[in-house]
Design an enzyme around this catalytic site. Structure first.
Site, PDB file in Angstrom:
ATOM      1  N   HIS A 333       0.835  -1.400   0.126  1.00 54.24           N
ATOM      2  CA  HIS A 333      -0.095  -0.107   0.173  1.00 54.24           C
ATOM      3  C   HIS A 333       0.795   1.257  -0.051  1.00 54.24           C
ATOM      4  O   HIS A 333       0.569   2.111  -0.645  1.00 54.24           O
ATOM      5  CB  HIS A 333      -0.858  -0.146   1.193  1.00 54.24           C
ATOM      6  CG  HIS A 333      -1.702   1.130   1.552  1.00 54.24           C
ATOM      7  ND1 HIS A 333      -3.174   1.356   1.562  1.00 54.24           N
ATOM      8  CD2 HIS A 333      -1.572   2.303   1.764  1.00 54.24           C
ATOM      9  CE1 HIS A 333      -3.565   2.428   1.582  1.00 54.24           C
ATOM     10  NE2 HIS A 333      -2.655   3.090   1.987  1.00 54.24           N
ATOM     11  N   GLU A 334       2.047   1.213   0.811  1.00 53.95           N
ATOM     12  CA  GLU A 334       2.685   2.412   1.174  1.00 53.95           C
ATOM     13  C   GLU A 334       3.543   2.635  -0.330  1.00 53.95           C
ATOM     14  O   GLU A 334       3.776   4.039  -0.626  1.00 53.95           O
ATOM     15  CB  GLU A 334       3.512   2.410   2.303  1.00 53.95           C
ATOM     16  CG  GLU A 334       2.777   2.158   3.613  1.00 53.95           C
ATOM     17  CD  GLU A 334       1.683   3.457   3.744  1.00 53.95           C
ATOM     18  OE1 GLU A 334       1.757   4.555   3.157  1.00 53.95           O
ATOM     19  OE2 GLU A 334       0.671   3.203   4.570  1.00 53.95           O
ATOM     20  N   HIS A 337       1.404   4.472  -2.824  1.00 55.50           N
ATOM     21  CA  HIS A 337       1.616   6.052  -2.629  1.00 55.50           C
ATOM     22  C   HIS A 337       2.675   6.425  -3.340  1.00 55.50           C
ATOM     23  O   HIS A 337       2.699   7.386  -3.984  1.00 55.50           O
ATOM     24  CB  HIS A 337       1.395   6.268  -1.202  1.00 55.50           C
ATOM     25  CG  HIS A 337       0.126   6.176  -0.442  1.00 55.50           C
ATOM     26  ND1 HIS A 337      -1.027   6.545  -1.039  1.00 55.50           N
ATOM     27  CD2 HIS A 337      -0.041   5.617   0.709  1.00 55.50           C
ATOM     28  CE1 HIS A 337      -1.967   6.315  -0.189  1.00 55.50           C
ATOM     29  NE2 HIS A 337      -1.469   5.830   0.773  1.00 55.50           N
ATOM     30  N   HIS A 343      -6.004   6.937  -2.045  1.00 60.23           N
ATOM     31  CA  HIS A 343      -6.716   5.907  -1.233  1.00 60.23           C
ATOM     32  C   HIS A 343      -7.968   5.646  -2.278  1.00 60.23           C
ATOM     33  O   HIS A 343      -8.518   6.523  -2.779  1.00 60.23           O
ATOM     34  CB  HIS A 343      -6.935   6.703  -0.033  1.00 60.23           C
ATOM     35  CG  HIS A 343      -6.128   6.468   1.108  1.00 60.23           C
ATOM     36  ND1 HIS A 343      -6.003   7.220   2.232  1.00 60.23           N
ATOM     37  CD2 HIS A 343      -5.028   5.465   1.300  1.00 60.23           C
ATOM     38  CE1 HIS A 343      -5.052   6.855   2.912  1.00 60.23           C
ATOM     39  NE2 HIS A 343      -4.416   5.785   2.412  1.00 60.23           N
TER      40      HIS A 343
END
Length: 483
Positions: A333-334, A337, A343
């Site tokens: 997930h990170e 980014h 999101h």
């Protein structure tokens, strides 16, 4: 001609289901106990490695037999992969371990086109596989003189606490430098297919996490390797190769101040990466694993669109769960980014809410480990607008091309089709080439060795998405938005 030797190692499935058990990865409700049966395909007179390049396992899930095909993840480590720890007087001690014959695999389930798998075979089978849309985890039960494994669904992992786990920093970063903006907002089918990109990842482990695992460097190393193996599998649909370039373990003390304020720690770590780590070894992105409990139920933070920037291509992830898969999803997930992904939320007129997708702001009990269409569009827009240069070139890898091995269920160099055991009538088992007159050997748009007609439904509608249909030109079943 390559001949195949079949080796049966262990037989049978123990038909037992339990309601609760404490595993190495944490407490689990509702699990199955299985004894996998291993069938290995090897070329005749092949030099034996400790861990085969390709393996097959058979076992049952919910009473139904499954065949798990695995191939060694040869792109897991860069050729110059290094591990660093520190002496009591602060000196760096860097080694370059031999990692070519490692025990980390990717794969899929036979006859399930949407299946995936990421498995460590270092000591039994440990990892996850996706079967018929459900994510299952598998790990050894560690019983004396037993090959027993537990298989359980992701949602049956007991929470270690009830607080929601959230991503903290998703702040936009805009470069002061001139950025070429795309002239078209619409993403063409060609863009949607995602160009090949490569991310050389550095993992840093703080002193708190090192002491959490009893200062056991081997245990830390195995955990990180398992984590990155999962991450690399999750990024495969985006055509991104994640390669572990270095592991830096702060074995004597933290080299920055790690505090619960995630924004501050992320900023300081970015400074350290720019001034220290990058000068030591080239890499594209660095993430810090910490045992420090971050503020506001945060388990991970990262700079959006920071990939390739010396200070901002970083992330911070809390090692919040015994289950390595859950922490791997957070790091995935990170990194998302860093690659420009927002999101999965409904905002600014965009309908992107997806509680079970990787980029959900709050971790779900039913994690799907998939990127939503919104995340894919965010990533493609980032590539188009920002043109990150550091991820263009393939890193040197420990083994980039393997000798073709018939029967390993994963397409290799020089092969047209998967060589099945038993044989597929559309595929010559001796050469892994299509048989005369065959257009295809398998796939959702393949029927009796021929492509299905254009317009044939190959995947039924789900949610707001329409049916997926065959093109008549391929055995693949394209997603509706790729057409």
């Amino acid at each position: 001609m390559i001949q195949v030797l079949l080796v049966t190692v262990c037989l049978a499935v123990f038909p037992y289901q339990g309601s609760s058990i404490i595993l190495e990865s944490g407490n689990v409700n509702d699990y199955e106990v299985v004894y996998p049966r291993k069938v290995t395909a090897l070329p005749k007179r092949a030099v034996q490695q400790k861990y085969e390049d390709a393996m097959q396992y058979e076992f049952k899930v919910n009473g139904e037999p499954v065949v798990l095909h695995l191939e060694k993840n040869k792109g897991l480590f860069s050729e110059d992969y290094s591990e660093t720890h520190y002496s009591p007087d602060g000196r760096e001690i860097t080694t370059y371990p031999s990692v070519e014959d490692h025990c980390y695999y990717h794969g899929r389930i036979h006859n399930d086109a949407d299946s995936t798998a990421s498995i460590s075979a270092c000591d039994g089978l440990k990892g996850y596989f996706k079967l018929q849309g459900e994510t299952y985890l598998i790990e050894p039960l560690k019983l004396p003189d037993s090959e027993a494994h537990a298989v359980y669904k992701y949602e049956n992992i007991e929470k270690e606490d009830e607080a929601p786990k959230m991503c903290g920093v998703t702040q936009n970063w805009e470069s002061d430098e001139s950025i070429k903006k795309a002239s078209q907002l619409y993403l063409t089918p060609e863009q949607q297919r995602f160009p090949q990109r490569y991310v050389k990842l550095a993992i840093v482990v703080d002193y708190g996490m090192y002491t959490k695992y009893n200062r056991d460097s081997d245990k830390i190393t195995v955990r990180v390797h398992e984590m990155v193996n999962h991450i690399t599998e999750m990024y495969r649909p985006l055509n991104i190769d994640i390669t572990l370039s270095l592991l830096d373990v702060w074995s004597e003390k933290d080299l920055i101040t790690v505090q619960s304020d995630s924004d501050v720690t992320l900023e300081v770590f970015g400074d350290w990466r720019e001034s220290v780590l990058l000068k030591r070894r080239s890499h594209d992105c660095a993430h810090l694993l910490t045992d420090t409990k971050l503020n506001d139920n945060t388990i991970g933070v990262a700079y959006k669109k920071g990939m390739c920037d010396p200070k901002l291509s970083v992330g911070l992830v809390q090692d919040y769960s015994k289950n390595v898969f859950m922490v791997a999803v957070t790091m995935t997930h990170e990194i998302g980014h860093n690659l420009g992904m927002e999101h999965d939320e409904d905002k600014n007129g965009k309908k992107c809410k997806c509680d079970t997708c990787i980029m959900s702001p709050v971790i779900s009990d039913k994690q799907s480990k998939l990127f939503s269409d919104c995340s894919k569009n965010d990533y493609q827009t980032f590539l188009t607008n920002y043109k990150p240069q550091c991820i263009l070139n393939a890193p040197l890898r420990t083994d980039t091309v393997s000798t073709p091995v018939s029967g390993n269920e994963l397409l290799e160099e020089g092969e047209d089709c998967y060589c099945h055991i038993p044989p597929n009538p559309c595929c010559d088992p001796a050469t892994c080439k299509l048989t005369p007159g065959s257009q295809c050997a398998e796939g959702l748009c393949c029927d009796q060795c021929r492509f299905k007609k254009k317009g044939t439904i190959c995947r039924f509608a789900r949610g707001d998405y329409p049916d997926d249909r065959c093109t008549g030109l391929s055995d693949d079943c394209p997603r509706w938005n790729d057409l």
